[in-house]
Design an enzyme around this catalytic site. Structure first.
Site, short mmCIF file in Angstrom:
data_model
loop_
_atom_site.label_atom_id
_atom_site.label_comp_id
_atom_site.label_asym_id
_atom_site.label_seq_id
_atom_site.Cartn_x
_atom_site.Cartn_y
_atom_site.Cartn_z
N LYS A 165 -11.77 -5.80 1.88
CA LYS A 165 -10.99 -6.01 0.66
C LYS A 165 -10.97 -7.49 0.27
O LYS A 165 -11.03 -7.83 -0.92
CB LYS A 165 -9.56 -5.50 0.85
CG LYS A 165 -9.43 -3.99 0.73
CD LYS A 165 -9.82 -3.52 -0.66
CE LYS A 165 -9.44 -2.08 -0.95
NZ LYS A 165 -9.87 -1.65 -2.30
N LEU A 190 1.47 -0.72 0.68
CA LEU A 190 1.32 0.67 1.13
C LEU A 190 1.80 1.61 0.02
O LEU A 190 2.95 1.54 -0.40
CB LEU A 190 2.12 0.91 2.40
CG LEU A 190 1.48 0.35 3.67
CD1 LEU A 190 2.51 0.31 4.78
CD2 LEU A 190 0.28 1.18 4.09
#
Length: 277
Positions: A165, A190
């Protein structure tokens, strides 16, 4: 004479974030090109059943590792959203094949396909995994959009998702400056929330299911920054419509200890076996 709808593409449209984004875009009057591995796979049927899908949704067979398929899907689109990315939920056996290539090379292919198809704007879905893993960071300071994960540290601890990422996001912002493509990155934490897809569970839901089914006897009491998937979809459209090029946005609303998640679940669903230490 009616104005034709604005046309955009969403990669990984059958996924957790991608499907909610498609639903939102259709509700706002956009025409959507949605990329999936196989448009005829029954697991993608739910996309065709979304409101306004019959008139404004087109499914495209595409893979982020196949640049030609991306260019075909992006043709005629003013903008692209790129949430397609693997989120490993088990031990990674082949990091390059399972995580690095689809995330990093896949994002590079998306960038090049946007340029080839004369796309005006691209929103890349990154992750706070590209922010949080930096051992030399002063932990008394709030982490903001100027902070990056340490790639050497990620590699050392085999945190392939964070490494992928970070590399993909860095590359996207550099590409924007070098090639003049309007790129914005959004970094959700999350992501939890209801599922639109009907076949596969996303990674965070698998975590909750693991806890509900008894999980391990002992769990680490981690501190989770969390957000609802519908807020992520809203944020993606907001940065698409409002943000300047090469801007980076962390997307997080709440923070919670895993112990509190567990207690919340116990109060809502008392009849399951839970980890008790």
């Amino acid at each position: 004479m009616t104005t034709p709808p604005r046309r955009v593409c969403v990669t990984g449209a059958g996924g957790f974030i991608g499907s909610w984004l498609v639903k939102l875009l259709l509700s706002r009057g956009y025409a959507v090109h949605a990329t999936v591995r196989d448009p005829d796979d029954p697991k993608n049927t739910f996309l065709k059943q979304l409101e306004k899908a019959p008139e404004n949704l087109s499914l495209f067979k595409a893979d982020v590792l196949d640049g030609d398929s991306l260019r075909a899907a992006f043709a005629g689109c003013e903008g692209v959203f790129h949430p397609a990315s693997p989120v490993p939920d088990d031990k990674t056996v082949d990091p390059e094949k399972e995580v690095m290539a689809p995330t990093v090379k896949g994002t590079e292919n998306v960038l090049e396909a946007c340029s080839a198809a004369s796309v005006q704007k691209l929103v890349v879905v990154s992750s706070i995994a590209a922010v949080c893993f930096n051992p030399s960071y002063d932990h008394d300071r709030l982490k903001d959009e100027t902070v990056w994960s340490d790639k050497k540290f990620c590699k050392e601890y085999e945190n392939w998702y964070s490494l992928a990422k970070t590399e993909a996001e860095e590359m996207s912002l550099k590409y924007a400056e070098k090639n003049g493509l309007h790129v914005v990155t959004l970094l959700p934490c999350l992501v939890f929330g209801p599922l639109l897809q009907t076949v596969h569970l996303n990674t965070t839901t698998k975590v909750l299911l693991f806890m509900i089914k008894g999980g391990p006897d002992i769990m680490n009491n981690k501190f989770w920054p969390i957000i609802d998937v519908r807020d992520v979809a809203d944020a993606l459209l907001l940065v698409y419509e409002k943000a300047g090029s090469s801007e980076r946005y962390i997307c997080s609303t709440d923070q919670i200890d895993l112990k509190d998640v567990l207690n919340l679940m116990k109060s809502m669903y008392p009849n399951f076996s839970y980890a008790d230490k």
